[in-house]
Write an enzyme that holds these catalytic residues in place. Structure first.
Site, short mmCIF file in Angstrom:
data_model
loop_
_atom_site.label_atom_id
_atom_site.label_comp_id
_atom_site.label_asym_id
_atom_site.label_seq_id
_atom_site.Cartn_x
_atom_site.Cartn_y
_atom_site.Cartn_z
N ASP A 12 64.57 40.23 54.44
CA ASP A 12 63.15 40.58 53.87
C ASP A 12 63.03 39.97 52.36
O ASP A 12 64.24 39.43 51.84
CB ASP A 12 63.27 42.17 53.32
CG ASP A 12 62.87 42.87 54.55
OD1 ASP A 12 62.92 42.45 55.80
OD2 ASP A 12 62.78 44.42 54.33
N HIS A 167 68.63 40.91 52.89
CA HIS A 167 67.60 40.08 52.02
C HIS A 167 68.24 38.79 51.90
O HIS A 167 69.36 38.45 51.53
CB HIS A 167 67.65 40.80 50.70
CG HIS A 167 67.18 42.09 50.70
ND1 HIS A 167 67.93 43.22 51.21
CD2 HIS A 167 65.60 42.66 50.62
CE1 HIS A 167 66.94 44.57 51.00
NE2 HIS A 167 65.76 43.77 50.95
ZN ZN Z 1 61.40 44.30 50.53
#
Ligand code: ZN
Length: 224
Positions: A12, A167
Site C-alpha cells: 500500500d 508498504h
Molecule cells: Zn494506506
C-alpha cells in the site's frame, strides 16, 4: 498450525521511486505476484505513472487506495471527497492500464470499522463494479522495518488465508521482505492473488456481506 497456509501479498501507499522497483525486482526473482494499492498523488507524477505501468506489465494487480491518504473516507467531511479521492485516482490509473477496478480503503493504522467508507463512496463502488479489498494482517512494517516479519509469519502460521498489508515506501517493509518470503516458504505457504471472503466485502460491484460495519453516516458538516 495450519498446513499449507495461503498468503496474499499487498503493498500500500506507493508507488515510491526508490522502494517500489526493489520490491518488484524481489517479487520477479521469486516469480511471485502481489497487489499494489497506490495513491493518486504518486500516480500523478511521471515516475509514478511509469512504475504503475511496470507493476501492471509484470502481472501484478494495481488498485486504488485514495488520492491523498490523509483522512479515512468515513471521517472525511468534504462533500467532494469521493471525486477527489476515489474518482480522480481511478482516472489516473485508467490512463496507464485498463484493469478490473479494485479499491482498498485507508484504515488509519490498519483498523477495520465504519470509518473506512461513507455512503456515497459505497454506492460508487457498487455502481462501478469495484472489488473492495480489506485485510486480516497488519504487521506494522512502517513502525518496525526490521521486526515485522516475525509477526507476519506468526499470522501466516495461524491463519488459513492471510491478506498481508505491507508498504512499498521508505522505512517500511523492504529490509525484511526477503526474510519474510523465505520464512513463508519454510512454512509451506502458497502465494495467491485471491482474496478470502472475509477480506472482500464487495466483489465486482456485488456486496457479499452486510456493509454497515464498514460504512459511516455522511459527516454532518453543520454540526462538527
Ligand atoms: Zn494506506
Amino acid at each position: 498450525m495450519t498446513l499449507a497456509p495461503r498468503v496474499t501479498l499487498t503493498f500500500d501507499n506507493g508507488p515510491d521511486p526508490d522502494v517500489t522497483p526493489q520490491v518488484l525486482d524481489l517479487l520477479r526473482a521469486r516469480s511471485l505476484k502481489a497487489w499494489f494499492f497506490v495513491l493518486g498523488k504518486h500516480v500523478a507524477t511521471p515516475w509514478g505513472r511509469s512504475l504503475v505501468a511496470r507493476t501492471h506489465a509484470e502481472g501484478h494487480r494495481v488498485g486504488n487506495h485514495s488520492y491523498t491518504h490523509e483522512v479515512p473516507l468515513g471521517l472525511d467531511a468534504r462533500p467532494d471527497a469521493l471525486a477527489r479521492e476515489v474518482i480522480a485516482t481511478e482516472a489516473l490509473l485508467d490512463e496507464v492500464a485498463q484493469r478490473p477496478r479494485c479499491f482498498r480503503p485507508f484504515g488509519g493504522g490498519g483498523a477495520l470499522g465504519p470509518h473506512l467508507l461513507r455512503p456515497d463512496v459505497l454506492r460508487h463502488l457498487l455502481d462501478h463494479g469495484y472489488t473492495c479489498a480489506l485485510w486480516n494482517s497488519v504487521p506494522r512494517d512502517w513502525e518496525d522495518p526490521i521486526g515485522w516479519p516475525a509477526r507476519a509469519l506468526d499470522d501466516c502460521a495461524r491463519t488459513p488465508h492471510t491478506v498481508l498489508v505491507l508498504h512499498d515506501i521508505a522505512g517500511a517493509c523492504l529490509d525484511g521482505l526477503a526474510r519474510f518470503l523465505d520464512g513463508a516458504a519454510a512454512l509451506g505457504a502458497t502465494f495467491t492473488l485471491a482474496l478470502p471472503d472475509a477480506c472482500a466485502p464487495i466483489v465486482d460491484g456485488v456486496a457479499r456481506c452486510d456493509l454497515a460495519p464498514f460504512t459511516a453516516p455522511l459527516p454532518d458538516r453543520n454540526h462538527p
